[in-house]
Scaffold this motif. Structure first.
Motif, PDB file in Angstrom:
ATOM      1  N   TYR A   1      58.575  42.728  20.817  1.00  0.00           N
ATOM      2  CA  TYR A   1      59.356  43.965  20.883  1.00  0.00           C
ATOM      3  C   TYR A   1      60.418  43.909  21.983  1.00  0.00           C
ATOM      4  CZ  TYR A   1      55.283  45.414  18.197  1.00  0.00           C
ATOM      5  OH  TYR A   1      54.282  45.479  17.256  1.00  0.00           O
ATOM      6  N   GLU A   2      61.509  44.620  21.748  1.00  0.00           N
ATOM      7  CA  GLU A   2      62.547  44.775  22.751  1.00  0.00           C
ATOM      8  C   GLU A   2      62.079  45.809  23.783  1.00  0.00           C
ATOM      9  OE1 GLU A   2      65.285  43.154  23.019  1.00  0.00           O
ATOM     10  OE2 GLU A   2      65.516  42.155  21.077  1.00  0.00           O
ATOM     11  N   LEU A   3      62.070  45.397  25.051  1.00  0.00           N
ATOM     12  CA  LEU A   3      61.533  46.250  26.100  1.00  0.00           C
ATOM     13  C   LEU A   3      62.618  46.727  27.055  1.00  0.00           C
ATOM     14  CD1 LEU A   3      58.339  44.195  27.031  1.00  0.00           C
ATOM     15  CD2 LEU A   3      58.465  46.199  25.540  1.00  0.00           C
ATOM     16  N   LEU A   4      62.421  47.931  27.564  1.00  0.00           N
ATOM     17  CA  LEU A   4      63.246  48.455  28.652  1.00  0.00           C
ATOM     18  C   LEU A   4      62.451  48.256  29.936  1.00  0.00           C
ATOM     19  CD1 LEU A   4      64.198  51.837  26.937  1.00  0.00           C
ATOM     20  CD2 LEU A   4      65.655  49.825  27.116  1.00  0.00           C
ATOM     21  N   THR A   5      62.897  47.343  30.798  1.00  0.00           N
ATOM     22  CA  THR A   5      62.142  47.029  32.003  1.00  0.00           C
ATOM     23  C   THR A   5      63.056  47.052  33.223  1.00  0.00           C
ATOM     24  OG1 THR A   5      62.491  44.651  31.715  1.00  0.00           O
ATOM     25  CG2 THR A   5      60.501  45.585  30.751  1.00  0.00           C
ATOM     26  N   PRO A   6      62.529  47.473  34.379  1.00  0.00           N
ATOM     27  CA  PRO A   6      63.325  47.443  35.608  1.00  0.00           C
ATOM     28  C   PRO A   6      63.475  46.016  36.106  1.00  0.00           C
ATOM     29  CG  PRO A   6      61.102  48.181  36.085  1.00  0.00           C
ATOM     30  CD  PRO A   6      61.193  48.049  34.592  1.00  0.00           C
ATOM     31  N   GLY A   7      64.379  45.830  37.056  1.00  0.00           N
ATOM     32  CA  GLY A   7      64.626  44.504  37.601  1.00  0.00           C
ATOM     33  C   GLY A   7      63.516  44.037  38.531  1.00  0.00           C
ATOM     34  N   PRO A   8      63.601  42.802  39.002  1.00  0.00           N
ATOM     35  CA  PRO A   8      62.545  42.215  39.840  1.00  0.00           C
ATOM     36  C   PRO A   8      62.420  42.853  41.208  1.00  0.00           C
ATOM     37  CG  PRO A   8      64.455  40.756  39.710  1.00  0.00           C
ATOM     38  CD  PRO A   8      64.688  41.847  38.713  1.00  0.00           C
ATOM     39  N   LYS A   9      63.405  43.669  41.619  1.00  0.00           N
ATOM     40  CA  LYS A   9      63.320  44.349  42.912  1.00  0.00           C
ATOM     41  C   LYS A   9      62.309  45.489  42.872  1.00  0.00           C
ATOM     42  CE  LYS A   9      66.334  46.484  46.398  1.00  0.00           C
ATOM     43  NZ  LYS A   9      67.696  46.952  46.702  1.00  0.00           N
ATOM     44  N   ASP A  10      62.097  46.051  41.683  1.00  0.00           N
ATOM     45  CA  ASP A  10      61.200  47.182  41.508  1.00  0.00           C
ATOM     46  C   ASP A  10      59.750  46.714  41.366  1.00  0.00           C
ATOM     47  OD1 ASP A  10      61.261  50.273  40.624  1.00  0.00           O
ATOM     48  OD2 ASP A  10      59.776  49.209  39.409  1.00  0.00           O
ATOM     49  N   ALA A  11      58.791  47.533  41.838  1.00  0.00           N
ATOM     50  CA  ALA A  11      57.376  47.153  41.771  1.00  0.00           C
ATOM     51  C   ALA A  11      56.911  46.925  40.340  1.00  0.00           C
ATOM     52  CB  ALA A  11      56.516  48.225  42.441  1.00  0.00           C
ATOM     53  N   LEU A  12      57.391  47.748  39.387  1.00  0.00           N
ATOM     54  CA  LEU A  12      57.001  47.553  37.995  1.00  0.00           C
ATOM     55  C   LEU A  12      57.576  46.251  37.463  1.00  0.00           C
ATOM     56  CD1 LEU A  12      55.638  48.472  35.427  1.00  0.00           C
ATOM     57  CD2 LEU A  12      57.643  49.901  34.922  1.00  0.00           C
ATOM     58  N   GLY A  13      58.813  45.940  37.839  1.00  0.00           N
ATOM     59  CA  GLY A  13      59.397  44.660  37.441  1.00  0.00           C
ATOM     60  C   GLY A  13      58.590  43.493  37.983  1.00  0.00           C
ATOM     61  N   LYS A  14      58.130  43.608  39.230  1.00  0.00           N
ATOM     62  CA  LYS A  14      57.305  42.552  39.822  1.00  0.00           C
ATOM     63  C   LYS A  14      55.978  42.412  39.085  1.00  0.00           C
ATOM     64  CE  LYS A  14      59.139  43.318  44.495  1.00  0.00           C
ATOM     65  NZ  LYS A  14      58.820  43.810  45.861  1.00  0.00           N
ATOM     66  N   LEU A  15      55.384  43.554  38.698  1.00  0.00           N
ATOM     67  CA  LEU A  15      54.112  43.526  37.988  1.00  0.00           C
ATOM     68  C   LEU A  15      54.259  42.833  36.637  1.00  0.00           C
ATOM     69  CD1 LEU A  15      51.121  44.607  37.827  1.00  0.00           C
ATOM     70  CD2 LEU A  15      52.085  46.522  36.527  1.00  0.00           C
ATOM     71  N   ILE A  16      55.284  43.203  35.890  1.00  0.00           N
ATOM     72  CA  ILE A  16      55.497  42.597  34.574  1.00  0.00           C
ATOM     73  C   ILE A  16      55.730  41.101  34.712  1.00  0.00           C
ATOM     74  CG2 ILE A  16      57.055  42.527  32.585  1.00  0.00           C
ATOM     75  CD1 ILE A  16      57.472  45.566  33.011  1.00  0.00           C
ATOM     76  N   ALA A  17      56.517  40.703  35.704  1.00  0.00           N
ATOM     77  CA  ALA A  17      56.789  39.279  35.918  1.00  0.00           C
ATOM     78  C   ALA A  17      55.520  38.520  36.265  1.00  0.00           C
ATOM     79  CB  ALA A  17      57.833  39.121  37.031  1.00  0.00           C
ATOM     80  N   SER A  18      54.634  39.147  37.033  1.00  0.00           N
ATOM     81  CA  SER A  18      53.381  38.455  37.395  1.00  0.00           C
ATOM     82  C   SER A  18      52.488  38.245  36.180  1.00  0.00           C
ATOM     83  CB  SER A  18      52.638  39.262  38.469  1.00  0.00           C
ATOM     84  OG  SER A  18      52.096  40.460  37.938  1.00  0.00           O
ATOM     85  N   TYR A  19      52.481  39.194  35.247  1.00  0.00           N
ATOM     86  CA  TYR A  19      51.677  39.034  34.030  1.00  0.00           C
ATOM     87  C   TYR A  19      52.307  37.990  33.099  1.00  0.00           C
ATOM     88  CZ  TYR A  19      48.069  42.553  34.692  1.00  0.00           C
ATOM     89  OH  TYR A  19      46.962  43.244  35.132  1.00  0.00           O
ATOM     90  N   GLU A  20      53.617  37.957  33.044  1.00  0.00           N
ATOM     91  CA  GLU A  20      54.270  36.918  32.248  1.00  0.00           C
ATOM     92  C   GLU A  20      53.907  35.539  32.785  1.00  0.00           C
ATOM     93  OE1 GLU A  20      58.458  38.101  30.511  1.00  0.00           O
ATOM     94  OE2 GLU A  20      58.340  38.746  32.612  1.00  0.00           O
ATOM     95  N   GLN A  21      53.912  35.408  34.091  1.00  0.00           N
ATOM     96  CA  GLN A  21      53.614  34.107  34.702  1.00  0.00           C
ATOM     97  C   GLN A  21      52.163  33.709  34.488  1.00  0.00           C
ATOM     98  OE1 GLN A  21      54.517  33.922  38.871  1.00  0.00           O
ATOM     99  NE2 GLN A  21      54.037  31.766  39.060  1.00  0.00           N
ATOM    100  N   SER A  22      51.246  34.680  34.663  1.00  0.00           N
ATOM    101  CA  SER A  22      49.822  34.344  34.543  1.00  0.00           C
ATOM    102  C   SER A  22      49.394  34.074  33.104  1.00  0.00           C
ATOM    103  CB  SER A  22      48.966  35.475  35.137  1.00  0.00           C
ATOM    104  OG  SER A  22      49.131  36.674  34.405  1.00  0.00           O
TER     105      SER A  22
END
Length: 333
Positions: free
Chosen positions: A196-217
């Protein structure tokens, strides 16, 4: 014996005469003489020798003067501490929080503070996680409610409030193929989000950091190509208009779910969650007003979790907090 008698006695000793004490205190001499006489009568000893040259301490007066100085010091210290306590109880507490947290807490927190501590003034500021962190670091807020991804250990003293569940959020529209395919789902695997196409904040934001950590793991790459302003209310409007999906906690969406404007599907395998923390600046002493505000915050968090408006697991300290009467809460839309 009272503090007025002690004050008159010590100032008379300091000035060396009743006349000098009267001038210092701007009080008539007979009033001071009467208080001194009452003090000596109560103590059962002559404290002052009186002569045309003024006054001098007797042996009993020397002993009493040492105790009187200590007593006045304690009385003045108690007055200062009580004045500070009253000032704190009637003071202003500034709380910074993210929009999603503000959505579920702000109105009920204001109502609870007014009910429990009517002399306290609450000021709420909302903004992205990095702004909330900066406000706390610079002393612009007294308390921050933020996420574990934005903690600076050297500056913040933190305690957990709730480990919140994260959801895939989509608009409710029978014309939407995505909604029709997901409308009966209660959970969704993390890997499925890549469809799905997602609306996500950038890596500076805590939610952006959380999503990036799950993508990595997980090794699952999500689609972040949709234009998104980073403003929660704007993003939710885009979702309702079918312009994309979002990953959010229930605190951000419960009011729209109740109105059946959005559907939230719990993310599992792995279960996606994050910890919300209450933080204070470790370099700034916590006053009584802030301690009272912290206690109210914990009670309100427990209340909205009980109402299923903020879905997740409470921290033990919050779970044991005395709950306020449960009622439906008004929230910002």
């Amino acid at each position: 014996m009272n503090s007025k008698q002690l004050q008159y006695f010590l100032i008379t000793v300091q000035k060396g005469s009743i006349a000098g004490a009267a001038r210092e205190l701007d009080i008539a001499q007979p009033a001071i003489s009467q208080q001194l006489a009452n003090l000596e009568r109560e103590m059962g000893a002559t404290l002052l020798e009186r002569s045309f040259r003024g006054i001098s301490l007797t042996a009993a007066g020397e002993l009493f003067a040492a105790h009187a100085r200590k007593l006045m010091s304690e009385i003045n210290s108690a007055k200062r501490e009580l004045q500070q306590l009253v000032a704190n109880q009637e003071g202003t507490v500034r709380v910074g929080m993210l929009p999603s947290v503000g959505n579920v807490l702000s109105m009920s927190l204001i109502s609870s503070v007014n009910q429990l501590f009517p002399k306290l003034k609450l000021e709420i500021s909302t903004g992205p996680s990095y702004s909330v962190r900066e406000w706390l670091e610079k002393g612009q807020v007294d308390i921050a409610i933020t996420y574990e991804q934005d903690v600076v250990a050297s500056v913040m003293d933190c305690e957990p409030l709730i480990e919140e569940n994260m959801y895939l959020v989509l608009g409710v529209s029978e014309q939407s193929q995505i909604y029709r395919s997901l409308q009966h789902r209660q959970s969704i695997n993390f890997w499925e989000l890549s469809e799905y196409e997602l609306l996500t904040p950038g890596p500076k934001d805590a939610l952006g950091k959380l999503i990036a950590s799950y993508e990595q793991s997980t090794g699952v790459a999500l689609k972040h190509d949709k234009a998104y302003s980073g403003q929660l209310m704007t993003g939710l409007r885009q979702v309702m208009q079918g312009e994309g999906l979002m990953i959010l906690p229930s605190s951000a969406t419960f009011h729209l779910e109740e109105s059946q404007l959005l559907k939230a599907i719990k993310i599992v395998s792995p279960e996606m969650k994050r910890t919300v923390l209450l933080a204070t600046n470790r370099n700034v002493p916590i006053n009584d007003a802030s301690l009272k505000m912290i206690s109210v915050i914990k009670r309100v968090v427990a209340q909205v979790q009980q109402l299923d408006q903020w879905r997740g697991v409470l921290a033990p300290d919050v779970e044991s907090a005395q709950a306020l009467p449960v009622e439906r809460l008004t929230v910002f839309n």
